[in-house]
Scaffold this motif. Structure first.
Motif, short mmCIF file in Angstrom:
data_model
loop_
_atom_site.label_atom_id
_atom_site.label_comp_id
_atom_site.label_asym_id
_atom_site.label_seq_id
_atom_site.Cartn_x
_atom_site.Cartn_y
_atom_site.Cartn_z
N ALA A 216 -0.09 5.98 -5.95
CA ALA A 216 0.82 6.57 -5.26
C ALA A 216 1.81 5.19 -4.83
O ALA A 216 2.91 5.12 -4.60
CB ALA A 216 0.55 7.17 -3.96
N PHE A 217 1.35 4.14 -4.70
CA PHE A 217 1.76 2.83 -4.06
C PHE A 217 2.62 2.39 -5.36
O PHE A 217 3.78 1.82 -5.19
CB PHE A 217 0.90 1.89 -3.58
N LEU A 218 2.14 2.46 -6.64
CA LEU A 218 2.72 1.83 -7.75
C LEU A 218 3.95 2.77 -8.04
O LEU A 218 5.09 2.37 -8.27
CB LEU A 218 1.67 1.95 -9.02
N ILE A 219 3.99 4.16 -7.86
CA ILE A 219 5.08 4.86 -8.18
C ILE A 219 6.21 4.57 -7.03
O ILE A 219 7.41 4.62 -7.27
CB ILE A 219 4.74 6.59 -8.08
N LYS A 282 7.76 10.66 5.06
CA LYS A 282 8.34 9.47 4.93
C LYS A 282 8.87 9.53 3.56
O LYS A 282 10.21 9.10 3.21
CB LYS A 282 7.14 8.40 4.81
N SER A 283 8.35 9.99 2.41
CA SER A 283 8.87 10.35 1.15
C SER A 283 10.11 11.11 1.23
O SER A 283 11.13 10.85 0.45
CB SER A 283 7.59 10.75 0.47
N ASP A 333 1.40 1.48 6.14
CA ASP A 333 0.29 2.52 6.11
C ASP A 333 -0.72 2.39 4.83
O ASP A 333 -1.84 2.34 5.07
CB ASP A 333 0.89 4.00 5.96
N ARG A 334 -0.13 2.15 3.65
CA ARG A 334 -0.94 2.09 2.73
C ARG A 334 -1.78 0.98 2.33
O ARG A 334 -2.90 0.79 1.99
CB ARG A 334 -0.11 2.25 1.10
N ALA A 335 -1.24 -0.43 3.17
CA ALA A 335 -1.95 -1.52 3.14
C ALA A 335 -3.21 -1.62 3.95
O ALA A 335 -4.01 -2.34 3.77
CB ALA A 335 -0.99 -2.58 3.89
N LYS A 336 -3.37 -0.61 4.79
CA LYS A 336 -4.42 -0.36 5.46
C LYS A 336 -5.87 -0.34 4.69
O LYS A 336 -6.79 -0.43 4.77
CB LYS A 336 -4.53 0.69 6.51
N LYS A 337 -5.55 0.23 3.35
CA LYS A 337 -6.49 0.53 2.23
C LYS A 337 -6.94 -1.00 1.77
O LYS A 337 -8.10 -0.97 1.29
CB LYS A 337 -6.02 1.37 1.09
N LEU A 388 12.09 10.17 -9.04
CA LEU A 388 10.89 9.29 -9.04
C LEU A 388 10.38 9.58 -7.48
O LEU A 388 9.28 9.91 -7.45
CB LEU A 388 11.00 7.90 -8.93
N LEU A 389 11.10 9.75 -6.57
CA LEU A 389 10.58 9.85 -5.24
C LEU A 389 9.93 11.26 -4.93
O LEU A 389 9.11 11.52 -4.29
CB LEU A 389 11.72 9.47 -3.99
N PHE A 390 11.00 12.20 -5.69
CA PHE A 390 10.23 13.63 -5.57
C PHE A 390 8.94 13.74 -6.21
O PHE A 390 8.03 14.30 -5.72
CB PHE A 390 11.10 14.46 -6.54
N SER A 391 8.73 13.05 -7.27
CA SER A 391 7.33 12.97 -7.76
C SER A 391 6.20 12.26 -7.21
O SER A 391 5.11 12.90 -7.23
CB SER A 391 7.46 12.18 -9.22
N LEU A 392 6.61 11.27 -6.35
CA LEU A 392 5.71 10.55 -5.27
C LEU A 392 5.63 11.76 -4.21
O LEU A 392 4.17 11.84 -3.88
CB LEU A 392 6.32 9.43 -4.70
N SER A 393 6.32 12.31 -3.81
CA SER A 393 6.12 13.40 -2.53
C SER A 393 5.34 14.43 -3.32
O SER A 393 4.16 14.85 -2.38
CB SER A 393 7.51 14.13 -2.53
N ARG A 394 5.26 14.99 -4.33
CA ARG A 394 4.26 15.85 -4.85
C ARG A 394 3.21 15.34 -5.26
O ARG A 394 1.93 15.97 -4.99
CB ARG A 394 5.18 16.27 -6.41
N TYR A 395 3.06 14.06 -5.82
CA TYR A 395 1.60 13.53 -5.86
C TYR A 395 0.88 13.28 -4.67
O TYR A 395 -0.42 13.64 -4.58
CB TYR A 395 1.82 12.08 -6.58
N LEU A 396 1.60 13.03 -3.60
CA LEU A 396 0.92 12.89 -2.15
C LEU A 396 0.52 14.12 -1.71
O LEU A 396 -0.64 14.27 -1.13
CB LEU A 396 1.85 12.29 -1.09
N ASN A 397 1.21 15.15 -1.87
CA ASN A 397 0.93 16.52 -1.43
C ASN A 397 -0.37 17.04 -2.32
O ASN A 397 -1.28 17.43 -1.64
CB ASN A 397 2.03 17.38 -1.69
N THR A 398 -0.43 16.62 -3.41
CA THR A 398 -1.61 17.20 -4.34
C THR A 398 -2.57 16.34 -3.83
O THR A 398 -3.93 17.11 -3.76
CB THR A 398 -1.55 16.75 -5.73
N GLN A 399 -2.66 15.15 -3.48
CA GLN A 399 -3.64 14.45 -3.06
C GLN A 399 -4.50 15.06 -1.72
O GLN A 399 -5.33 14.82 -1.44
CB GLN A 399 -3.47 12.83 -2.98
N LYS A 400 -3.40 15.42 -0.87
CA LYS A 400 -3.77 15.70 0.41
C LYS A 400 -4.36 17.01 0.48
O LYS A 400 -5.56 17.26 0.99
CB LYS A 400 -2.42 15.92 1.23
#
Length: 405
Positions: A216-219, A282-283, A333-337, A388-400
């Protein structure tokens, strides 16, 4: 009016003293970056470089930024954010003063590369410091306050820069930029010594994951490179467009660029506080901000009326106000990982990479295709960033959904 003013002041409540000091240091530093918006004009008018020469010089600018951001992130994780910030600031001041004495193509390429390498070591260190001094619930607003300082500095800087060029010369810009960096260093040493620091949020992960394995961070990073390429046209090709097509003077250009910073100073913090209270992700907000940026470029081709420059600047300012704070908060937020220095260095590098390609591509396109075709191409690039940001949003929703299943 009093209620409106009180509501505006309330948006700043709850932020730590250290974040306020960081904002003031950033303001002093950024007020002196008046060289950057006028750099393309300086290189073409004072040093008689061609547009393609300027494009390559700006690529050296971006390459230095990439190396500096990467090195800053590595050093931040090894020796700490404080030492990196101090050494970066004072060295940048000295190097900016020296830059004015370079007048050949090769020497200026090397000089601007070195300046940006040292200057952008500051950015990942500052982001980690900001995260350390911010309460978790205040991080987006803390980022916004820093951006407020940056944009207030940018609103003052170009306006004063235009006056300095008119009354003195371009050389005065380099002196002011260098001196303000040195002043910012002095203030940092005085008010943010590590012994005075009180960490408000944990920044150390005992089992860090690599940012390079975070899909997600790379996208997100690729989308920020594209956003940066479009956005940075306002600091290289756009001043030339203002001057060559709409016949604005350096003073007029400084005022127009300063309007961007002033609008952000007035509106960004209340806007961010309101958006944080909504259900937008955010996305999703980054998508909306990118659409506004694309519109700001497209409208320039709709009419030859000079007033459209103000309309375009307002659309760009709104897009910037929304995209940058929430992209920064997303990165934090991602940096906490993992290692925060690594994550925030990559976030900075995304915009550094944009510097490598944005100015060079813009200059070559303008020279070969003209301004109108160039604006159409960058509008399409903004559209690709939205996808590309739409694809990020969809990926985050799938992961959730997978985590909740």
């Amino acid at each position: 009016m009093k209620t409106l003013f009180n509501n505006y002041i309330n948006t700043f409540k709850g932020l730590s003293h250290e974040v306020w000091w960081l904002a003031l240091i950033t303001l002093i530093n950024r007020a002196g970056t008046m060289v950057i918006p006028f750099l393309s004009l300086y290189l073409t008018e004072n040093l008689d470089f061609t547009l393609k020469d300027v494009g390559w010089i700006m690529s050296a600018f971006g390459l230095g930024s990439v190396v500096g951001s990467w090195l800053g992130g590595r050093l931040t994780d090894k020796i700490g954010y404080y030492k990196v910030m101090v050494r970066s600031l004072i060295s940048t001041g000295v190097l900016f003063i020296a830059l004015q004495f370079l007048n050949t193509f090769a020497s200026f390429c090397f000089g601007i590369f070195l300046v940006m390498l040292v200057a952008d070591m500051f950015r990942p260190a500052m982001f980690v410091a900001l995260s350390a001094y911010s309460k978790p619930e205040n991080k987006t607003r803390s980022v916004t306050l820093i951006r407020l300082a940056i944009n207030l500095g940018f609103s003052v800087g170009p306006a004063v820069g235009g006056i300095i060029i008119t009354t003195l010369s371009y050389g005065g810009l380099f002196w002011v930029d260098g001196i303000t960096c040195i002043l910012a260093t002095g203030l940092l040493i005085k008010v943010l010594h590590p012994k005075k620091a009180r960490v408000l949020d944990t920044v150390k992960n005992e089992n860090p994951s690599s940012a390079y394995h975070d899909k997600a961070f790379l996208i997100f990073l690729v989308s920020m490179v594209l956003f940066g390429i479009v956005f940075l046209q306002y600091f290289s090709t756009m001043p030339l467009y203002y001057k060559d097509i709409h016949r604005l003077t350096e003073f007029d250009i400084g005022i127009l660029l300063g309007m961007n910073g002033f609008a952000i100073f007035l509106l960004e913090m209340p806007l961010i506080k309101w958006l944080e209270s909504t259900n937008f992700t955010k996305s999703g907000l980054m998508i909306f901000g990118t659409i506004l940026l694309g519109i700001s470029i497209l409208v320039l081709n709709l009419t030859s009326w000079t007033g459209v420059l103000i309309i375009g600047m307002l659309f760009m300012s709104l897009g910037e106000m929304i995209t940058f704070p929430f992209s920064n908060a997303f990165a934090l937020d991602r940096a906490k990982k993992g290692n925060q220095g690594e994550y925030m260095a990559l976030y900075s590098i995304a915009f550094s990479i944009a510097h490598i390609f944005a100015h060079n591509a813009g200059m070559h396109m303008v020279d070969d295709l003209g301004f109108n075709n160039t604006w159409y191409i960058f509008t399409m690039l903004a559209g690709f960033c939205v996808l590309l940001l739409f694809s990020l949003s969809r990926y985050l929703n799938t992961q959730k959904k997978k985590r909740l299943a």
